[in-house]
Design a protein around this motif. Structure first.
Motif, PDB file in Angstrom:
ATOM      1  N   GLU A 145      -3.056   4.542  -4.320  1.00 51.36           N
ATOM      2  CA  GLU A 145      -4.188   4.121  -3.512  1.00 51.36           C
ATOM      3  C   GLU A 145      -5.457   4.715  -4.094  1.00 51.36           C
ATOM      4  O   GLU A 145      -5.480   5.894  -4.481  1.00 51.36           O
ATOM      5  CB  GLU A 145      -4.000   4.568  -2.066  1.00 51.36           C
ATOM      6  CG  GLU A 145      -5.037   4.015  -1.105  1.00 51.36           C
ATOM      7  CD  GLU A 145      -4.695   4.300   0.343  1.00 51.36           C
ATOM      8  OE1 GLU A 145      -5.508   3.971   1.234  1.00 51.36           O
ATOM      9  OE2 GLU A 145      -3.606   4.863   0.587  1.00 51.36           O
TER      10      GLU A 145
ATOM     11  N   THR B  27       3.657   4.343  -4.815  1.00 51.44           N
ATOM     12  CA  THR B  27       2.474   3.780  -4.162  1.00 51.44           C
ATOM     13  C   THR B  27       1.240   4.496  -4.683  1.00 51.44           C
ATOM     14  O   THR B  27       1.192   5.724  -4.715  1.00 51.44           O
ATOM     15  CB  THR B  27       2.551   3.943  -2.636  1.00 51.44           C
ATOM     16  OG1 THR B  27       3.753   3.343  -2.164  1.00 51.44           O
ATOM     17  CG2 THR B  27       1.363   3.290  -1.965  1.00 51.44           C
TER      18      THR B  27
ATOM     19  N   LYS C 234       2.652  -7.030  -3.112  1.00 55.21           N
ATOM     20  CA  LYS C 234       2.741  -5.664  -2.579  1.00 55.21           C
ATOM     21  C   LYS C 234       1.440  -4.893  -2.841  1.00 55.21           C
ATOM     22  O   LYS C 234       1.458  -3.740  -3.280  1.00 55.21           O
ATOM     23  CB  LYS C 234       3.933  -4.928  -3.180  1.00 55.21           C
ATOM     24  CG  LYS C 234       5.273  -5.566  -2.828  1.00 55.21           C
ATOM     25  CD  LYS C 234       6.437  -4.808  -3.395  1.00 55.21           C
ATOM     26  CE  LYS C 234       7.755  -5.499  -3.018  1.00 55.21           C
ATOM     27  NZ  LYS C 234       8.923  -4.776  -3.557  1.00 55.21           N
TER      28      LYS C 234
ATOM     29  N   ARG D 276      10.224   4.197  -4.918  1.00 52.45           N
ATOM     30  CA  ARG D 276       9.016   3.506  -4.478  1.00 52.45           C
ATOM     31  C   ARG D 276       7.801   4.314  -4.924  1.00 52.45           C
ATOM     32  O   ARG D 276       7.695   5.503  -4.624  1.00 52.45           O
ATOM     33  CB  ARG D 276       9.015   3.339  -2.965  1.00 52.45           C
ATOM     34  CG  ARG D 276      10.194   2.543  -2.442  1.00 52.45           C
ATOM     35  CD  ARG D 276      10.245   2.546  -0.928  1.00 52.45           C
ATOM     36  NE  ARG D 276      11.382   1.780  -0.431  1.00 52.45           N
ATOM     37  CZ  ARG D 276      11.710   1.686   0.853  1.00 52.45           C
ATOM     38  NH1 ARG D 276      10.984   2.332   1.758  1.00 52.45           N
ATOM     39  NH2 ARG D 276      12.759   0.987   1.225  1.00 52.45           N
TER      40      ARG D 276
ATOM     41  N   LYS E 288       4.251  -3.267   1.301  1.00 51.47           N
ATOM     42  CA  LYS E 288       5.445  -4.004   0.887  1.00 51.47           C
ATOM     43  C   LYS E 288       5.532  -5.381   1.521  1.00 51.47           C
ATOM     44  O   LYS E 288       6.269  -6.238   1.039  1.00 51.47           O
ATOM     45  CB  LYS E 288       6.704  -3.192   1.227  1.00 51.47           C
ATOM     46  CG  LYS E 288       6.981  -3.075   2.707  1.00 51.47           C
ATOM     47  CD  LYS E 288       8.291  -2.356   2.962  1.00 51.47           C
ATOM     48  CE  LYS E 288       8.606  -2.283   4.456  1.00 51.47           C
ATOM     49  NZ  LYS E 288       9.899  -1.603   4.691  1.00 51.47           N
TER      50      LYS E 288
ATOM     51  N   LYS F 147       2.044  -2.691   6.081  1.00 50.92           N
ATOM     52  CA  LYS F 147       2.345  -1.912   4.895  1.00 50.92           C
ATOM     53  C   LYS F 147       2.191  -2.777   3.646  1.00 50.92           C
ATOM     54  O   LYS F 147       2.223  -3.998   3.706  1.00 50.92           O
ATOM     55  CB  LYS F 147       3.770  -1.349   4.976  1.00 50.92           C
ATOM     56  CG  LYS F 147       3.976  -0.377   6.129  1.00 50.92           C
ATOM     57  CD  LYS F 147       5.388   0.182   6.113  1.00 50.92           C
ATOM     58  CE  LYS F 147       5.583   1.173   7.256  1.00 50.92           C
ATOM     59  NZ  LYS F 147       6.947   1.742   7.257  1.00 50.92           N
TER      60      LYS F 147
ATOM     61  N   LYS G  16      -4.594  -0.511  -2.590  1.00 53.63           N
ATOM     62  CA  LYS G  16      -3.296   0.124  -2.400  1.00 53.63           C
ATOM     63  C   LYS G  16      -2.239  -0.778  -3.000  1.00 53.63           C
ATOM     64  O   LYS G  16      -2.108  -1.950  -2.635  1.00 53.63           O
ATOM     65  CB  LYS G  16      -3.018   0.353  -0.914  1.00 53.63           C
ATOM     66  CG  LYS G  16      -1.759   1.154  -0.643  1.00 53.63           C
ATOM     67  CD  LYS G  16      -1.604   1.450   0.843  1.00 53.63           C
ATOM     68  CE  LYS G  16      -0.391   2.310   1.092  1.00 53.63           C
ATOM     69  NZ  LYS G  16      -0.231   2.631   2.549  1.00 53.63           N
ATOM     70  N   LYS G  17      -1.471  -0.237  -3.948  1.00 57.80           N
ATOM     71  CA  LYS G  17      -0.460  -1.013  -4.683  1.00 57.80           C
ATOM     72  C   LYS G  17       0.868  -0.274  -4.648  1.00 57.80           C
ATOM     73  O   LYS G  17       0.910   0.942  -4.766  1.00 57.80           O
ATOM     74  CB  LYS G  17      -0.906  -1.221  -6.131  1.00 57.80           C
ATOM     75  CG  LYS G  17       0.119  -1.881  -7.033  1.00 57.80           C
ATOM     76  CD  LYS G  17       0.326  -3.316  -6.668  1.00 57.80           C
ATOM     77  CE  LYS G  17       1.229  -3.990  -7.740  1.00 57.80           C
ATOM     78  NZ  LYS G  17       2.305  -4.741  -7.183  1.00 57.80           N
ATOM     79  N   ARG G  18       1.933  -1.034  -4.455  1.00 57.07           N
ATOM     80  CA  ARG G  18       3.263  -0.441  -4.393  1.00 57.07           C
ATOM     81  C   ARG G  18       4.175  -1.088  -5.431  1.00 57.07           C
ATOM     82  O   ARG G  18       4.134  -2.303  -5.641  1.00 57.07           O
ATOM     83  CB  ARG G  18       3.865  -0.615  -2.989  1.00 57.07           C
ATOM     84  CG  ARG G  18       5.353  -0.306  -2.908  1.00 57.07           C
ATOM     85  CD  ARG G  18       5.853  -0.386  -1.499  1.00 57.07           C
ATOM     86  NE  ARG G  18       7.312  -0.483  -1.475  1.00 57.07           N
ATOM     87  CZ  ARG G  18       8.040  -0.388  -0.384  1.00 57.07           C
ATOM     88  NH1 ARG G  18       7.448  -0.182   0.782  1.00 57.07           N
ATOM     89  NH2 ARG G  18       9.346  -0.516  -0.416  1.00 57.07           N
ATOM     90  N   TRP G  19       4.986  -0.243  -6.091  1.00 56.68           N
ATOM     91  CA  TRP G  19       6.005  -0.704  -7.040  1.00 56.68           C
ATOM     92  C   TRP G  19       7.364  -0.239  -6.551  1.00 56.68           C
ATOM     93  O   TRP G  19       7.525   0.905  -6.118  1.00 56.68           O
ATOM     94  CB  TRP G  19       5.758  -0.151  -8.441  1.00 56.68           C
ATOM     95  CG  TRP G  19       4.498  -0.626  -9.101  1.00 56.68           C
ATOM     96  CD1 TRP G  19       4.353  -1.712  -9.920  1.00 56.68           C
ATOM     97  CD2 TRP G  19       3.200  -0.025  -9.035  1.00 56.68           C
ATOM     98  NE1 TRP G  19       3.062  -1.820 -10.353  1.00 56.68           N
ATOM     99  CE2 TRP G  19       2.323  -0.797  -9.826  1.00 56.68           C
ATOM    100  CE3 TRP G  19       2.697   1.096  -8.372  1.00 56.68           C
ATOM    101  CZ2 TRP G  19       0.979  -0.492  -9.966  1.00 56.68           C
ATOM    102  CZ3 TRP G  19       1.361   1.411  -8.493  1.00 56.68           C
ATOM    103  CH2 TRP G  19       0.513   0.625  -9.303  1.00 56.68           C
ATOM    104  N   ASP G  20       8.351  -1.110  -6.639  1.00 58.60           N
ATOM    105  CA  ASP G  20       9.743  -0.757  -6.353  1.00 58.60           C
ATOM    106  C   ASP G  20      10.505  -0.763  -7.676  1.00 58.60           C
ATOM    107  O   ASP G  20      10.654  -1.818  -8.314  1.00 58.60           O
ATOM    108  CB  ASP G  20      10.377  -1.752  -5.385  1.00 58.60           C
ATOM    109  CG  ASP G  20       9.774  -1.636  -3.982  1.00 58.60           C
ATOM    110  OD1 ASP G  20       9.322  -0.532  -3.642  1.00 58.60           O
ATOM    111  OD2 ASP G  20       9.768  -2.644  -3.257  1.00 58.60           O
TER     112      ASP G  20
END
Length: 334
Positions: A49, A47, A305, A45, A300, A298, A329-333
């Protein structure tokens, strides 16, 4: 016996051709092992920001290890010039956590273990300063009643004792009191917090460092009223919240001693959009913000996301110095 049971199976036909299936072979795991490792590796994961006010990127990379028994996390910051700062490495699990500051070359170790049913042992240690804390928590009459005994390491006095129960907690610890001519003496200090239901609200009394804070909270489906007073300073304040519907809410806070006040209006547009506007008389500043993505959730759980906040600040004394800021804020899985 039936005639069909006495017949032998027919002989094989020499003119027919039978091709046996090749024996199954296990997958090749020796040629690099890249494919098998890619299928079995834990999910990573990432993230990122960004806050326009500080112009700094914050990055966090994490994954679960040891069959999901622990979590490994690496975080760092970088500015617009690409300079990296504050790298942190952490390994956390149910019973042991390790936080390592790469720049300071310092580690913080946090461990806890249940030595017996209803008896838990905790330890915190900072490697660089060689300081920490040891504590023991015991259940008394069930999990709702606990007794905690904690002491600093190295010890500088008697341990701190805390009794926790459903209506609050009370702690007794030894502190230093300054006297004349730079002299000190150690005294026992009592701190605590009590909560109780009175009429249709909750009354809270918090005593700490010889100061008493009294707070009463009345709440129903549409209104919340919270008056509070601090003793011996006699500082009085109150908060008022009014809900106009499932999507609109107005909050107001006033300090009667300083005459400072602030107000905030909130409007929800579905689950993933929130508009807020307010004013603070102490800093003489008005502001408005728009959240894209659930504000308290969050990344996610949001679409794509990603969470975005746009904020406009307008100083009352100098409107020309108004500023527009944003956070992403960006999240990658992976």
């Amino acid at each position: 016996m039936a005639e069909s049971e006495l017949k032998s199976p027919p002989p094989p036909n020499p003119n027919s051709l039978t091709v046996a299936a090749p024996p199954s072979t296990p997958p090749d795991t020796t040629s690099g092992g890249g494919g098998l490792w890619f299928r079995q590796r834990p999910k990573i994961r990432v993230t990122t920001e960004f806050d326009s006010e500080s112009a700094v990127f914050f990055h966090k990379i994490s994954c679960k290890v040891l069959d999901s028994l622990a979590k490994l996390r690496f975080s760092f910051q970088n500015n617009g010039k690409g300079e990296l700062s504050d790298p942190q490495l952490a390994l956390t699990s149910k019973y042991l956590s390790l936080h390592y500051d790469i720049e300071e070359k310092n580690a913080l170790v946090n461990a806890q273990v249940e030595v017996a049913p209803g008896l838990q042992f905790k330890a915190i240690h900072e490697v660089k300063s060689q300081q920490g804390e040891l504590s023991m928590v015991a259940d008394l009459a069930g999990p709702a009643y606990k007794f905690e005994l904690s002491s600093a390491v190295p010890s500088i006095g008697k341990p701190k004792a805390t009794l926790k129960f459903p209506m609050g907690e009370v702690s007794l610890e030894e502190k230093e009191e300054e006297l004349e001519e730079e002299q000190t003496k150690r005294i026992l200090s009592v701190n605590g917090i009590l909560k109780g239901q009175i009429l249709n609200g909750v009354c809270t009394a918090k005593y700490m460092d010889e100061a008493l804070d009294l707070r009463y909270c009345f709440k129903d489906e549409q209104m919340t009223f919270i008056p509070s007073i601090s003793l011996p300073s006699n500082a009085v304040s109150f908060a008022f919240k009014r809900r106009f519907g499932p999507s609109d809410k107005l909050s107001y806070w006033h300090n009667l001693d300083t005459n400072y006040w602030s107000t905030v209006y909130k409007h929800n547009i579905g689950k993933d959009f929130k508009f807020k506007a307010g004013y603070d008389s102490e800093v003489r500043l008005g502001w408005a913000s728009l959240w894209v993505g659930e504000e308290g959730g969050k990344a996610k759980t949001t679409p794509m996301k990603m969470k975005v906040q746009f904020m406009l600040q307008v100083p009352q004394d100098d409107i020309s110095s108004s500023a527009m800021m944003f956070r992403v804020k960006k999240r990658w899985d992976i």
